[in-house]
Design a protein around this motif. Structure first.
Motif, PDB file in Angstrom:
ATOM      1  N   THR A 145       0.837  -1.207   0.000  1.00  0.00           N
ATOM      2  CA  THR A 145       0.000   0.000   0.000  1.00  0.00           C
ATOM      3  C   THR A 145       0.870   1.255   0.000  1.00  0.00           C
ATOM      4  OG1 THR A 145      -0.042   0.194   2.405  1.00  0.00           O
ATOM      5  CG2 THR A 145      -1.735  -1.220   1.381  1.00  0.00           C
ATOM      6  N   ILE A 146       0.275   2.351  -0.436  1.00  0.00           N
ATOM      7  CA  ILE A 146       1.029   3.609  -0.444  1.00  0.00           C
ATOM      8  C   ILE A 146       1.343   4.047   0.995  1.00  0.00           C
ATOM      9  CG2 ILE A 146      -1.098   5.009  -0.657  1.00  0.00           C
ATOM     10  CD1 ILE A 146       0.567   7.010  -2.332  1.00  0.00           C
ATOM     11  N   GLY A 147       0.385   3.862   1.907  1.00  0.00           N
ATOM     12  CA  GLY A 147       0.642   4.264   3.305  1.00  0.00           C
ATOM     13  C   GLY A 147       1.791   3.478   3.902  1.00  0.00           C
ATOM     14  N   GLY A 148       1.824   2.163   3.604  1.00  0.00           N
ATOM     15  CA  GLY A 148       2.894   1.320   4.132  1.00  0.00           C
ATOM     16  C   GLY A 148       4.238   1.673   3.536  1.00  0.00           C
ATOM     17  N   SER A 149       4.263   1.915   2.229  1.00  0.00           N
ATOM     18  CA  SER A 149       5.537   2.206   1.573  1.00  0.00           C
ATOM     19  C   SER A 149       6.143   3.507   2.092  1.00  0.00           C
ATOM     20  CB  SER A 149       5.343   2.284   0.055  1.00  0.00           C
ATOM     21  OG  SER A 149       6.569   2.635  -0.551  1.00  0.00           O
ATOM     22  N   ILE A 150       5.327   4.549   2.198  1.00  0.00           N
ATOM     23  CA  ILE A 150       5.937   5.825   2.606  1.00  0.00           C
ATOM     24  C   ILE A 150       6.276   5.826   4.094  1.00  0.00           C
ATOM     25  CG2 ILE A 150       4.897   7.081   0.686  1.00  0.00           C
ATOM     26  CD1 ILE A 150       2.950   8.350   2.631  1.00  0.00           C
ATOM     27  N   THR A 151       5.479   5.136   4.913  1.00  0.00           N
ATOM     28  CA  THR A 151       5.808   5.084   6.345  1.00  0.00           C
ATOM     29  C   THR A 151       7.067   4.257   6.574  1.00  0.00           C
ATOM     30  OG1 THR A 151       3.448   5.236   6.837  1.00  0.00           O
ATOM     31  CG2 THR A 151       4.887   4.547   8.646  1.00  0.00           C
ATOM     32  N   HIS A 152       7.221   3.204   5.799  1.00  0.00           N
ATOM     33  CA  HIS A 152       8.422   2.355   5.904  1.00  0.00           C
ATOM     34  C   HIS A 152       9.672   3.143   5.483  1.00  0.00           C
ATOM     35  CE1 HIS A 152      10.695  -1.313   6.044  1.00  0.00           C
ATOM     36  NE2 HIS A 152      11.004  -1.257   4.766  1.00  0.00           N
ATOM     37  N   ALA A 153       9.523   4.027   4.490  1.00  0.00           N
ATOM     38  CA  ALA A 153      10.574   4.991   4.109  1.00  0.00           C
ATOM     39  C   ALA A 153      11.903   4.346   3.724  1.00  0.00           C
ATOM     40  CB  ALA A 153      10.780   6.017   5.234  1.00  0.00           C
ATOM     41  N   ASP A 154      11.815   3.317   2.901  1.00  0.00           N
ATOM     42  CA  ASP A 154      13.058   2.737   2.378  1.00  0.00           C
ATOM     43  C   ASP A 154      13.726   3.773   1.450  1.00  0.00           C
ATOM     44  OD1 ASP A 154      14.090  -0.472   1.723  1.00  0.00           O
ATOM     45  OD2 ASP A 154      14.867   1.194   0.525  1.00  0.00           O
ATOM     46  N   PRO A 155      15.043   4.013   1.611  1.00  0.00           N
ATOM     47  CA  PRO A 155      15.705   5.040   0.790  1.00  0.00           C
ATOM     48  C   PRO A 155      15.721   4.710  -0.701  1.00  0.00           C
ATOM     49  CG  PRO A 155      17.256   4.068   2.380  1.00  0.00           C
ATOM     50  CD  PRO A 155      15.927   3.402   2.591  1.00  0.00           C
ATOM     51  N   ALA A 156      15.486   3.439  -1.057  1.00  0.00           N
ATOM     52  CA  ALA A 156      15.483   3.055  -2.476  1.00  0.00           C
ATOM     53  C   ALA A 156      14.075   2.702  -2.953  1.00  0.00           C
ATOM     54  CB  ALA A 156      16.432   1.887  -2.704  1.00  0.00           C
ATOM     55  N   ALA A 157      13.069   3.197  -2.276  1.00  0.00           N
ATOM     56  CA  ALA A 157      11.687   2.923  -2.696  1.00  0.00           C
ATOM     57  C   ALA A 157      11.179   4.051  -3.589  1.00  0.00           C
ATOM     58  CB  ALA A 157      10.787   2.768  -1.479  1.00  0.00           C
ATOM     59  N   GLU A 158      10.324   3.673  -4.523  1.00  0.00           N
ATOM     60  CA  GLU A 158       9.864   4.635  -5.530  1.00  0.00           C
ATOM     61  C   GLU A 158       8.839   5.625  -4.995  1.00  0.00           C
ATOM     62  OE1 GLU A 158      10.199   1.386  -6.028  1.00  0.00           O
ATOM     63  OE2 GLU A 158      11.568   1.171  -7.724  1.00  0.00           O
ATOM     64  N   LEU A 159       7.891   5.146  -4.178  1.00  0.00           N
ATOM     65  CA  LEU A 159       6.816   6.062  -3.762  1.00  0.00           C
ATOM     66  C   LEU A 159       7.299   7.232  -2.908  1.00  0.00           C
ATOM     67  CD1 LEU A 159       3.784   3.650  -3.337  1.00  0.00           C
ATOM     68  CD2 LEU A 159       3.839   5.749  -4.696  1.00  0.00           C
ATOM     69  N   PRO A 160       8.246   7.031  -1.998  1.00  0.00           N
ATOM     70  CA  PRO A 160       8.757   8.211  -1.273  1.00  0.00           C
ATOM     71  C   PRO A 160       9.302   9.287  -2.222  1.00  0.00           C
ATOM     72  CG  PRO A 160       9.345   6.229  -0.094  1.00  0.00           C
ATOM     73  CD  PRO A 160       8.735   5.775  -1.398  1.00  0.00           C
ATOM     74  N   LEU A 161      10.033   8.860  -3.264  1.00  0.00           N
ATOM     75  CA  LEU A 161      10.522   9.846  -4.246  1.00  0.00           C
ATOM     76  C   LEU A 161       9.345  10.552  -4.924  1.00  0.00           C
ATOM     77  CD1 LEU A 161      12.442  11.279  -6.185  1.00  0.00           C
ATOM     78  CD2 LEU A 161      12.584   9.165  -7.515  1.00  0.00           C
ATOM     79  N   MET A 162       8.314   9.776  -5.294  1.00  0.00           N
ATOM     80  CA  MET A 162       7.145  10.393  -5.937  1.00  0.00           C
ATOM     81  C   MET A 162       6.474  11.407  -5.008  1.00  0.00           C
ATOM     82  SD  MET A 162       6.646   9.601  -9.043  1.00  0.00           S
ATOM     83  CE  MET A 162       8.390   9.496  -9.403  1.00  0.00           C
ATOM     84  N   MET A 163       6.473  11.120  -3.701  1.00  0.00           N
ATOM     85  CA  MET A 163       5.852  12.062  -2.759  1.00  0.00           C
ATOM     86  C   MET A 163       6.574  13.411  -2.788  1.00  0.00           C
ATOM     87  SD  MET A 163       3.323  10.368  -1.504  1.00  0.00           S
ATOM     88  CE  MET A 163       3.230   9.746  -3.185  1.00  0.00           C
ATOM     89  N   LEU A 164       7.905  13.367  -2.860  1.00  0.00           N
ATOM     90  CA  LEU A 164       8.676  14.622  -2.926  1.00  0.00           C
ATOM     91  C   LEU A 164       8.466  15.316  -4.262  1.00  0.00           C
ATOM     92  CD1 LEU A 164      12.233  14.038  -1.453  1.00  0.00           C
ATOM     93  CD2 LEU A 164      10.380  15.386  -0.516  1.00  0.00           C
ATOM     94  N   LEU A 165       8.535  14.537  -5.334  1.00  0.00           N
ATOM     95  CA  LEU A 165       8.451  15.115  -6.683  1.00  0.00           C
ATOM     96  C   LEU A 165       7.072  15.727  -6.931  1.00  0.00           C
ATOM     97  CD1 LEU A 165      10.227  15.273  -9.297  1.00  0.00           C
ATOM     98  CD2 LEU A 165       8.878  13.323 -10.116  1.00  0.00           C
ATOM     99  N   LEU A 166       6.034  15.066  -6.405  1.00  0.00           N
ATOM    100  CA  LEU A 166       4.661  15.522  -6.663  1.00  0.00           C
ATOM    101  C   LEU A 166       4.143  16.398  -5.524  1.00  0.00           C
ATOM    102  CD1 LEU A 166       3.313  12.220  -8.273  1.00  0.00           C
ATOM    103  CD2 LEU A 166       4.252  14.254  -9.406  1.00  0.00           C
TER     104      LEU A 166
END
Ligand SMILES: Cc1cc2nc3c(=O)[nH]c(=O)nc-3n(C[C@H](O)[C@H](O)[C@H](O)COP(=O)(O)OP(=O)(O)OC[C@H]3O[C@@H](n4cnc5c(N)ncnc54)[C@H](O)[C@@H]3O)c2cc1C
Length: 290
Positions: free
Chosen positions: A111-132
């Motif tokens: 899930t998006i909530g799980g991915s961003i909370t987990h905050a892996d430095p090489a995960a795509e969704l955290p980067l998308m959160m910053l970019l968008l």
């Protein structure tokens, strides 16, 4: 390995989940897709005494257009983001990116909530959160707060979500009119975490960049917006001299560590190569050529 013993609850409302997490007094964990949490528990890197499974909380599972942007419930699966026509129309770069997240089986659960909370430095969704330029809503017994993406990613595997908070929604504001965007990454195998990745959003008027966002991941403890590199491109044409300057600014802004997969020098080289490609692609798209 097997996890330590834990208790398990499966609330059907957000209020019940908030109460259960508060009652666990710092020893509870939210489980969404379980794709990162369960491996960490199996390795005993985490040993919560209570798991709060939020998969039956329908109010966390939504995706809707909002003021030209999107409101995304925290329980939205990666596969939904990847295949949604609305996401593709409003944020094509997100569609482009999601195919790189793990494998289909994991995208069906994650899930998006799980991915961003987990905050892996090489995960795509955290980067998308910053970019968008996402705004992330978290709730707890203390109330609701909205966290801007740059404040959300604190360190490797550490987000700003507090132990009594649940991420409920992510808001993506509308992109500037006529924006072109692109994303590329390099991973050793399809579905692996990236060695490095770059995302770009830009607008072009009369042959010059009028809005520029450049984000990177895999080359630091958190994803990063590279404001110095953005400034190099702003107001310029997309010629080789400018691209060389952007690449130099991107490489100067990162200090990647080496690991088993790639040296720090290789990652720095890579992020420059990707930045050049992604700026060119986003530029062509902004000019309607692709
Ligand atoms: C083999 C493999 C390869 C992978 N490759 C990639 C990849 O290439 N790119 C990538 O980005 N990811 C990858 N992942 C991770 C995957 O995308 C996960 O789904 C994601 O990181 C976590 O999402 P989840 O919903 O499964 O969260 P969970 O595992 O359920 O939770 C992760 C963390 O977030 C917390 N949490 C979850 N939801 C909330 C919430 N709403 N509020 C507060 N806290 C919450 C949990 O308590 C836990 O600490 C991979 C995973 C595996 C197993």
């Amino acid at each position: 390995m097997k996890p330590s013993q834990f208790n398990y609850v499966r609330p059907t409302t957000l209020d019940e989940a908030i109460a259960a997490l508060a009652a666990a007094n710092g020893d509870g964990k939210i489980m969404a897709g379980g794709q990162s949490l369960m491996p960490m528990m199996n390795f005993r890197l985490l040993s919560p005494s209570l798991l709060i499974d939020i998969n039956r909380i329908k109010e966390l599972d939504f995706l809707e257009e909002h003021e030209g942007g999107l409101r995304i419930g925290a329980l939205t699966r990666h596969h939904t983001l990847e295949t949604s026509a609305t996401v593709n129309r409003l944020f094509p770069v997100l569609t482009e990116t999601m195919a790189h997240v793990a494998h289909l089986a994991i995208r069906n659960r994650g899930t998006i909530g799980g991915s961003i909370t987990h905050a892996d430095p090489a995960a795509e969704l955290p980067l998308m959160m910053l970019l968008l330029e996402a705004r992330i809503t978290a709730v707890s017994p203390r109330g609701k707060r909205v966290i801007e993406a740059p404040d959300f990613f604190v360190a490797a595997l550490t987000s700003d979500v507090q132990e009594d908070e649940i991420v409920t929604e992510i808001t993506l504001p509308a992109l500037p009119a006529g924006a072109g965007s692109a994303f590329e990454e390099v991973a050793r195998r399809s579905g692996d975490f990236a060695l490095a990745a770059v995302g770009v959003v830009l607008t072009v008027e009369q042959g010059r960049a009028t809005h520029v966002r450049i984000g990177v991941m895999g080359v630091g403890d958190t994803p990063m917006r590279l404001h110095d590199a953005e400034a190099v491109l702003m107001g310029q044409a997309c010629d080789e001299q400018t691209l060389d300057a952007v690449v130099a600014a991107v490489r100067a802004a990162v200090q990647p560590d080496g690991d088993l997969h790639a040296s720090g020098d290789y990652r720095r080289h890579l992020v420059g190569v990707l930045a050049r490609r992604v700026v060119k692609t986003a530029w062509s798209r902004a000019e309607g050529q692709v």
